[in-house]
Design an enzyme around this catalytic site. Structure first.
Site, PDB file in Angstrom:
ATOM      1  N   ASP A  66       0.818  -1.173   0.134  1.00 36.18           N
ATOM      2  CA  ASP A  66      -0.017   0.010   0.006  1.00 36.18           C
ATOM      3  C   ASP A  66       0.997   1.211  -0.025  1.00 36.18           C
ATOM      4  OD1 ASP A  66      -2.938   1.126   0.741  1.00 36.18           O
ATOM      5  OD2 ASP A  66      -1.386   2.369   1.575  1.00 36.18           O
ATOM      6  N   TYR A  71       3.228   9.705  -0.584  1.00 35.02           N
ATOM      7  CA  TYR A  71       4.370   9.123   0.224  1.00 35.02           C
ATOM      8  C   TYR A  71       5.615   9.356  -0.403  1.00 35.02           C
ATOM      9  CZ  TYR A  71       0.548   6.508   2.455  1.00 35.02           C
ATOM     10  OH  TYR A  71      -0.897   6.306   3.081  1.00 35.02           O
ATOM     11  N   LYS A  96      -2.696   6.034  -4.382  1.00 38.28           N
ATOM     12  CA  LYS A  96      -3.873   6.867  -4.177  1.00 38.28           C
ATOM     13  C   LYS A  96      -3.721   8.264  -4.650  1.00 38.28           C
ATOM     14  CE  LYS A  96      -3.630   4.737   0.530  1.00 38.28           C
ATOM     15  NZ  LYS A  96      -2.111   4.807   0.816  1.00 38.28           N
ATOM     16  N   HIS A 129      -7.564   9.465  -1.701  1.00 40.75           N
ATOM     17  CA  HIS A 129      -6.778   9.553  -0.498  1.00 40.75           C
ATOM     18  C   HIS A 129      -7.762  10.072   0.607  1.00 40.75           C
ATOM     19  CE1 HIS A 129      -2.645   9.392   1.116  1.00 40.75           C
ATOM     20  NE2 HIS A 129      -3.389   9.003   2.011  1.00 40.75           N
TER      21      HIS A 129
HETATM   22  N1  LIG Z   1      -5.160   6.416   3.756  1.00 43.31           N
HETATM   23  C1  LIG Z   1      -4.551   7.116   4.428  1.00 43.31           C
HETATM   24  O1  LIG Z   1      -4.957   8.304   4.810  1.00 43.31           O
HETATM   25  C2  LIG Z   1      -3.555   6.530   5.271  1.00 43.31           C
HETATM   26  C3  LIG Z   1      -3.032   7.201   6.648  1.00 43.31           C
HETATM   27  C4  LIG Z   1      -2.024   6.572   7.392  1.00 43.31           C
HETATM   28  C5  LIG Z   1      -1.531   5.379   7.049  1.00 43.31           C
HETATM   29  N2  LIG Z   1      -2.024   4.731   5.915  1.00 43.31           N
HETATM   30  C6  LIG Z   1      -1.394   3.379   5.427  1.00 43.31           C
HETATM   31  O2  LIG Z   1      -1.513   2.553   6.613  1.00 43.31           O
HETATM   32  C7  LIG Z   1      -0.183   1.897   6.661  1.00 43.31           C
HETATM   33  C8  LIG Z   1      -0.057   1.682   8.112  1.00 43.31           C
HETATM   34  O3  LIG Z   1      -0.276   2.794   9.097  1.00 43.31           O
HETATM   35  P1  LIG Z   1       1.000   3.530   9.624  1.00 43.31           P
HETATM   36  O4  LIG Z   1       2.174   3.420   8.985  1.00 43.31           O
HETATM   37  O5  LIG Z   1       0.340   5.083   9.831  1.00 43.31           O
HETATM   38  O6  LIG Z   1       0.927   3.098  11.281  1.00 43.31           O
HETATM   39  P2  LIG Z   1       0.862   1.337  11.893  1.00 43.31           P
HETATM   40  O7  LIG Z   1       1.149   0.350  11.035  1.00 43.31           O
HETATM   41  O8  LIG Z   1      -0.108   1.526  12.770  1.00 43.31           O
HETATM   42  O9  LIG Z   1       2.370   1.587  12.796  1.00 43.31           O
HETATM   43  C9  LIG Z   1       3.337   1.723  12.458  1.00 43.31           C
HETATM   44  C10 LIG Z   1       4.510   1.824  13.517  1.00 43.31           C
HETATM   45  O10 LIG Z   1       4.586   0.830  14.225  1.00 43.31           O
HETATM   46  C11 LIG Z   1       5.869   0.214  14.299  1.00 43.31           C
HETATM   47  N3  LIG Z   1       5.556  -1.345  14.456  1.00 43.31           N
HETATM   48  C12 LIG Z   1       5.264  -1.992  13.109  1.00 43.31           C
HETATM   49  N4  LIG Z   1       5.420  -3.275  13.637  1.00 43.31           N
HETATM   50  C13 LIG Z   1       5.712  -3.564  14.906  1.00 43.31           C
HETATM   51  C14 LIG Z   1       5.982  -4.451  15.681  1.00 43.31           C
HETATM   52  N5  LIG Z   1       5.748  -5.824  15.366  1.00 43.31           N
HETATM   53  N6  LIG Z   1       6.024  -4.339  16.980  1.00 43.31           N
HETATM   54  C15 LIG Z   1       6.431  -2.943  17.522  1.00 43.31           C
HETATM   55  N7  LIG Z   1       6.395  -1.853  16.616  1.00 43.31           N
HETATM   56  C16 LIG Z   1       6.079  -2.188  15.248  1.00 43.31           C
HETATM   57  C17 LIG Z   1       6.590   0.786  12.987  1.00 43.31           C
HETATM   58  O11 LIG Z   1       7.875   1.074  13.334  1.00 43.31           O
HETATM   59  P3  LIG Z   1       9.262   0.452  12.545  1.00 43.31           P
HETATM   60  O12 LIG Z   1       9.075   0.902  11.187  1.00 43.31           O
HETATM   61  O13 LIG Z   1      10.276   0.977  13.045  1.00 43.31           O
HETATM   62  O14 LIG Z   1       8.932  -1.159  12.673  1.00 43.31           O
HETATM   63  C18 LIG Z   1       5.725   2.160  13.120  1.00 43.31           C
HETATM   64  O15 LIG Z   1       6.306   3.099  13.875  1.00 43.31           O
HETATM   65  C19 LIG Z   1       0.774   3.152   6.154  1.00 43.31           C
HETATM   66  O16 LIG Z   1       2.143   2.736   5.912  1.00 43.31           O
HETATM   67  C20 LIG Z   1       0.158   3.506   5.006  1.00 43.31           C
HETATM   68  O17 LIG Z   1       0.265   2.590   4.035  1.00 43.31           O
HETATM   69  C21 LIG Z   1      -2.923   5.277   5.037  1.00 43.31           C
END
Ligand SMILES: NC(=O)c1ccc[n+]([C@@H]2O[C@H](COP(=O)([O-])OP(=O)(O)OC[C@H]3O[C@@H](n4cnc5c(N)ncnc54)[C@H](OP(=O)(O)O)[C@@H]3O)[C@@H](O)[C@H]2O)c1
Length: 293
Positions: A66, A71, A96, A129
């Site tokens: 994704d 990004y 997106k 988005h």
């Molecule tokens: N559509 C939208 O508006 C929107 C908005 C935000 C995000 N997104 C999408 O959703 C995806 C995920 O959301 P996100 O990146 O915001 O946050 P998330 O997946 O909720 O959390 C990511 C964080 O958690 C840590 N992490 C991941 N796996 C872990 C584990 N097993 N143990 C401990 N820590 C862990 C990562 O650190 P490390 O990288 O250091 O492991 C990072 O700091 C994004 O990458 C993006 O593709 C979409």
């Protein structure tokens, strides 16, 4: 005779049995298959970081990635796809359209830019988005054209509330198949999930790990201890058992691997309920009814 809650629990259990591994898919309302679990690449820098993470994910079984034009790492995602030994048709790529590109013609142009960066000749899923007021309906028309022209297999939205979806559906010729929204145990989005289910729109969770804010939660830690799983794995499993597509992000190899290692245990209905009770309707990201970007 089973009571209704037993029937729905049975239904969820059957869906979970079909989720065997990170490559297991849900059939979207248009018949396309989408993996239940993917890698999010928000905040990964373009170039070596995102290339390494996407390669690691694919080598460890992930098939869904994704990204978004926002990004600024579509090129790196594309390079990792190109160098991968896995054939393109087995991968599932989402990107997106960013807010400032919304509108009919500008969306078509932005799509071409994304596809050039990704180096793809078709996309699996293209999402609006954010629901930019006065723009998202025109933008949707462009997505419908891209779908009809065969350039995108599925089209959907992100950050749409129920009223945005109702408004879009008044004019849409093609229904969105996915709504990607902020969703984690602190913001479980029950009403939106029920509405989307009734409309055949698959819910996908962004920030499923609440960007790390939930990792020390005692309830999740206790449940994880019982199965020898981390809190992150418990949350991802909770998503899957709720039939929510989920895209945790990690830039660390061992976590990318661990986050997909969630198909060998099953939360009980009581544990699912304990996690449901963590809901506080608390957003960590922007409010789709009140954003200014
Ligand atoms: N559509 C939208 O508006 C929107 C908005 C935000 C995000 N997104 C999408 O959703 C995806 C995920 O959301 P996100 O990146 O915001 O946050 P998330 O997946 O909720 O959390 C990511 C964080 O958690 C840590 N992490 C991941 N796996 C872990 C584990 N097993 N143990 C401990 N820590 C862990 C990562 O650190 P490390 O990288 O250091 O492991 C990072 O700091 C994004 O990458 C993006 O593709 C979409």
């Amino acid at each position: 005779m089973q009571n209704p809650s037993e029937v729905s629990w049975q239904f969820i259990k059957e869906a979970c049995y079909r989720m065997k591994n990170v490559q297991s898919t849900v059939t979207l309302s248009n018949g396309e298959q989408m993996p239940w679990l993917g890698l999010g690449v928000f905040k990964m820098s373009d170039g070596q970081e995102v290339i390494n993470c996407v390669e690691t994910a694919i080598q460890n079984g992930y098939r869904s990635i994704d990204t978004a034009s926002l990004y600024d790492n579509e090129e790196g995602v594309g390079q990792a796809i190109k160098s991968s030994a896995v054939p393109r048709e087995q991968l599932y790529i989402t990107t997106k359209i960013w807010n400032s590109d919304q509108g009919y013609e500008s969306t078509l142009k932005a799509f071409d830019r994304s596809m050039n960066k990704l180096g793809l000749d078709y996309l699996d899923l293209y999402l609006i988005h954010w629901p930019v007021k006065g723009k998202y309906k025109e933008t949707w028309k462009a997505l419908e054209k891209l779908h009809r022209d065969g350039r995108v297999r599925s089209i959907g939205v992100s950050n749409f509330q129920i009223h945005h979806l109702q408004d879009l559906l008044e004019d849409a010729e093609i229904k969105p198949v996915v709504n990607q929204v902020e969703l984690h145990p602190l913001l479980s989005q029950v009403e939106l999930r029920e509405y989307c289910k009734s409309e055949g729109i698959q819910i996908e969770a962004w920030s499923p790990l609440a960007q790390g804010q939930l990792l020390d939660n005692e309830v999740l830690k206790a449940i994880g201890a019982k199965y020898g799983k981390s809190t992150a794995q418990v949350i991802i499993r909770w998503d899957l058992q709720n039939e929510i597509v989920t895209i945790p992000k990690s830039a660390k190899e061992h976590r990318i691997i661990d986050n997909a290692n969630v198909f060998d245990f099953e939360l009980t209905s009581e544990e699912m309920e304990q996690i449901n009770e963590l809901n506080q309707n608390k957003r960590i990201g922007p409010d789709p009814d009140n954003f200014d970007f």
